[in-house]
Design a protein around this motif. Structure first.
Motif, PDB file in Angstrom:
ATOM      1  N   TYR A 278      52.414 -43.693 -86.559  1.00  0.00           N
ATOM      2  CA  TYR A 278      51.541 -44.058 -85.440  1.00  0.00           C
ATOM      3  C   TYR A 278      51.685 -45.540 -85.107  1.00  0.00           C
ATOM      4  O   TYR A 278      51.834 -45.917 -83.936  1.00  0.00           O
ATOM      5  N   VAL A 279      51.660 -46.386 -86.128  1.00  0.00           N
ATOM      6  CA  VAL A 279      51.792 -47.828 -85.920  1.00  0.00           C
ATOM      7  C   VAL A 279      53.145 -48.154 -85.301  1.00  0.00           C
ATOM      8  O   VAL A 279      53.245 -48.977 -84.388  1.00  0.00           O
ATOM      9  N   ALA A 280      54.188 -47.487 -85.781  1.00  0.00           N
ATOM     10  CA  ALA A 280      55.533 -47.738 -85.245  1.00  0.00           C
ATOM     11  C   ALA A 280      55.593 -47.396 -83.755  1.00  0.00           C
ATOM     12  O   ALA A 280      56.234 -48.103 -82.967  1.00  0.00           O
ATOM     13  N   ALA A 281      54.901 -46.317 -83.374  1.00  0.00           N
ATOM     14  CA  ALA A 281      54.913 -45.893 -81.976  1.00  0.00           C
ATOM     15  C   ALA A 281      54.151 -46.863 -81.075  1.00  0.00           C
ATOM     16  O   ALA A 281      54.402 -46.918 -79.865  1.00  0.00           O
ATOM     17  N   LEU A 282      53.244 -47.644 -81.644  1.00  0.00           N
ATOM     18  CA  LEU A 282      52.465 -48.597 -80.858  1.00  0.00           C
ATOM     19  C   LEU A 282      53.295 -49.802 -80.425  1.00  0.00           C
ATOM     20  O   LEU A 282      52.946 -50.487 -79.459  1.00  0.00           O
ATOM     21  N   GLY A 283      54.366 -50.083 -81.152  1.00  0.00           N
ATOM     22  CA  GLY A 283      55.245 -51.188 -80.783  1.00  0.00           C
ATOM     23  C   GLY A 283      54.754 -52.538 -81.285  1.00  0.00           C
ATOM     24  O   GLY A 283      54.031 -52.623 -82.280  1.00  0.00           O
ATOM     25  N   THR A 284      55.122 -53.583 -80.588  1.00  0.00           N
ATOM     26  CA  THR A 284      54.789 -54.952 -80.995  1.00  0.00           C
ATOM     27  C   THR A 284      53.282 -55.151 -81.060  1.00  0.00           C
ATOM     28  O   THR A 284      52.540 -54.730 -80.165  1.00  0.00           O
ATOM     29  N   VAL A 285      52.846 -55.786 -82.123  1.00  0.00           N
ATOM     30  CA  VAL A 285      51.412 -56.018 -82.323  1.00  0.00           C
ATOM     31  C   VAL A 285      50.930 -57.143 -81.413  1.00  0.00           C
ATOM     32  O   VAL A 285      51.459 -58.255 -81.446  1.00  0.00           O
ATOM     33  N   THR A 286      49.933 -56.841 -80.611  1.00  0.00           N
ATOM     34  CA  THR A 286      49.320 -57.838 -79.725  1.00  0.00           C
ATOM     35  C   THR A 286      47.852 -57.998 -80.093  1.00  0.00           C
ATOM     36  O   THR A 286      47.269 -57.145 -80.781  1.00  0.00           O
ATOM     37  N   LEU A 287      47.241 -59.085 -79.617  1.00  0.00           N
ATOM     38  CA  LEU A 287      45.821 -59.292 -79.865  1.00  0.00           C
ATOM     39  C   LEU A 287      45.012 -58.135 -79.276  1.00  0.00           C
ATOM     40  O   LEU A 287      44.071 -57.645 -79.910  1.00  0.00           O
ATOM     41  N   LYS A 288      45.382 -57.680 -78.081  1.00  0.00           N
ATOM     42  CA  LYS A 288      44.664 -56.565 -77.466  1.00  0.00           C
ATOM     43  C   LYS A 288      44.702 -55.334 -78.352  1.00  0.00           C
ATOM     44  O   LYS A 288      43.674 -54.683 -78.575  1.00  0.00           O
ATOM     45  N   GLU A 289      45.882 -55.006 -78.890  1.00  0.00           N
ATOM     46  CA  GLU A 289      45.977 -53.789 -79.693  1.00  0.00           C
ATOM     47  C   GLU A 289      45.235 -53.935 -81.014  1.00  0.00           C
ATOM     48  O   GLU A 289      44.686 -52.955 -81.536  1.00  0.00           O
ATOM     49  N   VAL A 290      45.187 -55.141 -81.557  1.00  0.00           N
ATOM     50  CA  VAL A 290      44.385 -55.373 -82.762  1.00  0.00           C
ATOM     51  C   VAL A 290      42.925 -55.030 -82.488  1.00  0.00           C
ATOM     52  O   VAL A 290      42.274 -54.323 -83.263  1.00  0.00           O
ATOM     53  N   MET A 291      42.402 -55.511 -81.365  1.00  0.00           N
ATOM     54  CA  MET A 291      40.994 -55.280 -81.043  1.00  0.00           C
ATOM     55  C   MET A 291      40.730 -53.816 -80.685  1.00  0.00           C
ATOM     56  O   MET A 291      39.675 -53.269 -81.022  1.00  0.00           O
ATOM     57  N   VAL A 292      41.682 -53.180 -80.015  1.00  0.00           N
ATOM     58  CA  VAL A 292      41.515 -51.757 -79.689  1.00  0.00           C
ATOM     59  C   VAL A 292      41.499 -50.927 -80.958  1.00  0.00           C
ATOM     60  O   VAL A 292      40.638 -50.049 -81.133  1.00  0.00           O
ATOM     61  N   GLN A 293      42.420 -51.193 -81.864  1.00  0.00           N
ATOM     62  CA  GLN A 293      42.476 -50.410 -83.099  1.00  0.00           C
ATOM     63  C   GLN A 293      41.270 -50.679 -83.998  1.00  0.00           C
ATOM     64  O   GLN A 293      40.786 -49.778 -84.687  1.00  0.00           O
ATOM     65  N   LYS A 294      40.761 -51.885 -83.980  1.00  0.00           N
ATOM     66  CA  LYS A 294      39.543 -52.176 -84.746  1.00  0.00           C
ATOM     67  C   LYS A 294      38.376 -51.396 -84.158  1.00  0.00           C
ATOM     68  O   LYS A 294      37.544 -50.850 -84.887  1.00  0.00           O
ATOM     69  N   TYR A 295      38.317 -51.320 -82.839  1.00  0.00           N
ATOM     70  CA  TYR A 295      37.276 -50.563 -82.147  1.00  0.00           C
ATOM     71  C   TYR A 295      37.338 -49.091 -82.546  1.00  0.00           C
ATOM     72  O   TYR A 295      36.318 -48.464 -82.853  1.00  0.00           O
ATOM     73  N   LEU A 296      38.550 -48.523 -82.573  1.00  0.00           N
ATOM     74  CA  LEU A 296      38.719 -47.118 -82.940  1.00  0.00           C
ATOM     75  C   LEU A 296      38.372 -46.879 -84.406  1.00  0.00           C
ATOM     76  O   LEU A 296      37.758 -45.867 -84.749  1.00  0.00           O
TER      77      LEU A 296
END
Length: 379
Positions: A278-296
């Motif tokens: 799943y993480v690999a499919a998300l691609g490059t780690v961005t600040l937005k994705e960090v906050m989205v994944q923390k929210y989830l």
């Protein structure tokens, strides 16, 4: 909490027991942090000793909370070295193990510093260090596992079964759907076969009825553990601090998501897929994705810190999570509260709280217009 600390003072029943004093300080900080994060200025220095206590500023409260958590770390470090355990089975969280409490204390410090980072960006590096120290101390999450689902259900499950007020959230469902997130199957389980995955979807009138809307499978598990502080939050703190500093957050981010997947699986007994894929499919780690994944991740049972993160990002001018509830719109504006109101009993019985809340047509209006001090407000 006050009594715990008083008993560790000279002449008290637990005088000299640094493990109990450290535990008491951690619990003090967790409880008062929650109160001030939700309300801003609150009764603090006089809260437990006067009938009509004054309100202390959030800035002064956070200064004291940081001091107390440092004292707790000092006490628990000494207790762990001496292998003290004066609590035993009376400690429902860690069985009196001071080393585990030490890890929690450092995690709590990391959260405090992250909350303070809008006021001083220098706290980001400090928060990262505290979170890393928590992991080095062996922190693996602080979870209450005192429910068996037979004689006693955890409060979330008990509430869900007794009220049927809980359903999956459309914002979460949309974010998971966009990412082909395997956790969606357990977050918005269609147990009633209605085809309505979340509230306000499809037939709105039907969605309001009980036993119609999809909801998290962990609410079916009365034995599910409850987080006092999750392992994923510690990793997400590190990942956010790294992302904001322009550093590579790949490792911490992956560990955070993995911890969330494990939590979803453990709480439901379901296979939620492979976190690494799943993480690999998300691609490059961005600040937005960090906050989205923390929210989830924190959708499980950590919504209070989610509320902090949403307000903190909003103060930065960031909107990584777009809340879509149409019920919040009044007069063409989103009436999403920036803080919570004081309790009615306090407003009625304590003139200090009454003055802060306001009277007449002005009562409580600031809840939608004034941030708490942490996120740029004045109180």
């Amino acid at each position: 909490m006050l009594q715990i600390l008083q008993k560790t003072e000279e002449g008290g029943l637990n005088a000299g027991q640094s493990d109990i004093r450290g535990i008491g300080q951690v619990l003090w900080v967790l409880n008062f942090e929650l109160l001030t994060d939700m309300h801003g200025d609150i009764p603090y220095s006089e809260a437990l000793v006067k009938e009509q206590p004054k309100l202390d500023t959030q800035e002064s409260i956070y200064t004291d909370l940081l001091s107390r958590i440092d004292e707790a770390i000092t006490d628990l470090t000494a207790a762990a070295a001496a292998k003290e355990n004066n609590c035993g089975e009376q400690d429902l969280l860690f069985g009196g193990n001071p080393a585990k409490w030490l890890g929690l204390a450092k995690a709590v410090k990391a959260r405090l510093l992250l909350n303070l980072s809008y006021r001083d960006s220098g706290n980001l590096a400090k928060a990262k260090s505290a979170a890393e120290e928590a992991l080095q101390a062996g922190f693996n999450g602080a979870e209450l596992a005192i429910f068996n689902g037979v004689d006693a259900d955890n409060p979330w499950t008990a509430y869900s079964w007794s009220r049927y007020y809980t359903g999956a959230n459309g914002t979460v469902v949309d974010l998971m759907t966009e990412r082909n997130d395997p956790r969606l199957a357990v977050y918005a389980a269609d147990l009633f076969g209605t085809g309505i995955p979340y509230a306000n979807a499809g037939d709105e009138d039907l969605a309001k009825m009980t036993e119609t809307v999809g909801y998290p499978l962990w609410l079916e598990n009365g034995a599910a553990k409850l987080h006092l502080f999750s392992l994923s939050e510690v990793y997400f703190i590190i990942a956010e601090c790294q992302a904001r500093a322009g550093q590579d957050a790949t490792s911490a981010f992956a560990s955070a998501v993995e911890a969330s997947f494990e939590d979803y699986a453990e709480s439901t007994g379901e296979d939620v897929g492979d976190a690494a894929d799943y993480v690999a499919a998300l691609g490059t780690v961005t600040l937005k994705e960090v906050m989205v994944q923390k929210y989830l991740a924190q959708t499980r049972d950590e919504q209070l810190q989610t509320y902090n993160d949403l307000r903190r990002c909003k103060a930065h001018g960031e909107e990584f999570i777009k809340l879509k509830n149409p019920r919040n719109i009044q007069g063409g504006q989103n009436q999403w509260p920036l803080r919570l109101p004081y309790g009615n009993s306090d407003v009625v019985s304590n003139p200090n709280v009454t003055a802060a809340f306001g009277t007449g047509n002005d009562a409580g209006n600031y809840l939608f217009t004034e941030n708490i001090w942490l996120f740029g407000g004045s109180r």
